[in-house]
Design a protein around this motif. Sequence first.
Motif, PDB file in Angstrom:
ATOM      1  N   LEU A   4       0.831  -1.194   0.000  1.00 13.67           N
ATOM      2  CA  LEU A   4       0.000   0.000   0.000  1.00 13.67           C
ATOM      3  C   LEU A   4       0.870   1.251   0.000  1.00 13.67           C
ATOM      4  CD1 LEU A   4      -2.463  -1.064   2.860  1.00 13.67           C
ATOM      5  CD2 LEU A   4      -2.609  -1.607   0.423  1.00 13.67           C
ATOM      6  N   GLU A   6       0.349   5.452   0.255  1.00 12.29           N
ATOM      7  CA  GLU A   6      -0.510   6.616   0.429  1.00 12.29           C
ATOM      8  C   GLU A   6       0.091   7.838  -0.261  1.00 12.29           C
ATOM      9  OE1 GLU A   6      -0.672   4.499   4.569  1.00 12.29           O
ATOM     10  OE2 GLU A   6       0.851   4.986   3.067  1.00 12.29           O
ATOM     11  N   SER A   7      -0.779   8.749  -0.671  1.00 12.78           N
ATOM     12  CA  SER A   7      -0.347  10.013  -1.238  1.00 12.78           C
ATOM     13  C   SER A   7      -1.441  11.049  -1.027  1.00 12.78           C
ATOM     14  CB  SER A   7      -0.022   9.882  -2.723  1.00 12.78           C
ATOM     15  OG  SER A   7      -1.165   9.499  -3.467  1.00 12.78           O
ATOM     16  N   SER A  21      -5.067   9.360  -1.258  1.00 10.78           N
ATOM     17  CA  SER A  21      -5.209   8.167  -2.069  1.00 10.78           C
ATOM     18  C   SER A  21      -4.333   7.063  -1.502  1.00 10.78           C
ATOM     19  CB  SER A  21      -4.794   8.432  -3.520  1.00 10.78           C
ATOM     20  OG  SER A  21      -5.623   9.408  -4.118  1.00 10.78           O
ATOM     21  N   CYS A  22      -4.782   5.836  -1.660  1.00  5.58           N
ATOM     22  CA  CYS A  22      -4.019   4.665  -1.245  1.00  5.58           C
ATOM     23  C   CYS A  22      -4.049   3.665  -2.387  1.00  5.58           C
ATOM     24  CB  CYS A  22      -4.611   4.059   0.023  1.00  5.58           C
ATOM     25  SG  CYS A  22      -3.769   2.571   0.607  1.00  5.58           S
ATOM     26  N   ALA A  23      -2.921   3.502  -3.056  1.00  2.00           N
ATOM     27  CA  ALA A  23      -2.805   2.585  -4.183  1.00  2.00           C
ATOM     28  C   ALA A  23      -2.286   1.237  -3.699  1.00  2.00           C
ATOM     29  CB  ALA A  23      -1.875   3.165  -5.238  1.00  2.00           C
ATOM     30  N   SER A  25      -1.207  -2.945  -4.523  1.00  2.00           N
ATOM     31  CA  SER A  25      -0.703  -3.899  -5.500  1.00  2.00           C
ATOM     32  C   SER A  25      -0.296  -5.181  -4.797  1.00  2.00           C
ATOM     33  CB  SER A  25       0.486  -3.327  -6.276  1.00  2.00           C
ATOM     34  OG  SER A  25       1.576  -3.063  -5.411  1.00  2.00           O
ATOM     35  N   ARG A  72     -13.837   3.819  -2.721  1.00  3.89           N
ATOM     36  CA  ARG A  72     -12.871   2.928  -3.345  1.00  3.89           C
ATOM     37  C   ARG A  72     -13.223   2.715  -4.799  1.00  3.89           C
ATOM     38  NH1 ARG A  72     -13.034  -2.602  -0.152  1.00  3.89           N
ATOM     39  NH2 ARG A  72     -11.644  -3.289  -1.859  1.00  3.89           N
ATOM     40  N   LYS A  76      -9.292   0.404 -10.162  1.00  5.52           N
ATOM     41  CA  LYS A  76      -8.001   1.076 -10.043  1.00  5.52           C
ATOM     42  C   LYS A  76      -7.199   0.615  -8.831  1.00  5.52           C
ATOM     43  CE  LYS A  76      -9.520   5.327 -12.336  1.00  5.52           C
ATOM     44  NZ  LYS A  76      -9.673   6.798 -12.207  1.00  5.52           N
ATOM     45  N   ASN A  77      -7.747  -0.317  -8.061  1.00  2.00           N
ATOM     46  CA  ASN A  77      -7.086  -0.802  -6.841  1.00  2.00           C
ATOM     47  C   ASN A  77      -6.685   0.357  -5.928  1.00  2.00           C
ATOM     48  OD1 ASN A  77      -7.372  -3.377  -7.850  1.00  2.00           O
ATOM     49  ND2 ASN A  77      -5.197  -3.734  -8.180  1.00  2.00           N
ATOM     50  N   THR A  78      -7.607   1.274  -5.724  1.00  6.46           N
ATOM     51  CA  THR A  78      -7.315   2.481  -4.965  1.00  6.46           C
ATOM     52  C   THR A  78      -8.444   2.818  -4.003  1.00  6.46           C
ATOM     53  OG1 THR A  78      -6.007   3.367  -6.808  1.00  6.46           O
ATOM     54  CG2 THR A  78      -6.720   4.924  -5.124  1.00  6.46           C
ATOM     55  N   TYR A  80      -9.766   6.007  -1.360  1.00  9.05           N
ATOM     56  CA  TYR A  80      -9.626   7.444  -1.191  1.00  9.05           C
ATOM     57  C   TYR A  80     -10.208   7.904   0.142  1.00  9.05           C
ATOM     58  CZ  TYR A  80      -9.163   7.070  -6.273  1.00  9.05           C
ATOM     59  OH  TYR A  80      -8.788   6.703  -7.544  1.00  9.05           O
TER      60      TYR A  80
END
Length: 123
Positions: A4, A6-7, A21-23, A25, A72, A76-78, A80
């Motif tokens: 994970l 964050e940004s 945002s939290c991406a 993978s 969510r 996009k697997n993200t 917010y």
Amino acid sequence: QVQLVESGGGLVQAGGSLRLSCAASGGAFSSSDWGWFRRAPGKEREFVATISRGGVNTYYADSVRGRFTISRDNAKNTVYLQMNSLKPEDTAVYYCAAGGRWYNPLPAEFGSWGQGTQVTVSS
């Protein structure tokens, strides 16, 4: 294990807004409930908001309800966190997490955590 990142954190004046945002993978993003937690200076980590697997169910801490919105995008697997009407007391490091239950967000049940992003709200 999900990774994970964050940004979106930064410095904002009281009353302003930020969108975190939290991406994710490396894992089954859509199979997990997700949450946001935060640590303010000198305080313990506290729950902020959670969202269920399909994004239908959400749960908020009383301190942020009505001001923050979690969402969510599974494509996009993200995940917010939209933060509006920010207050100085919202200043903290914000963390996203996966694997717990949206309706009972016990930190110990969230097995994957991001590194955190700093949010600072000035008066």
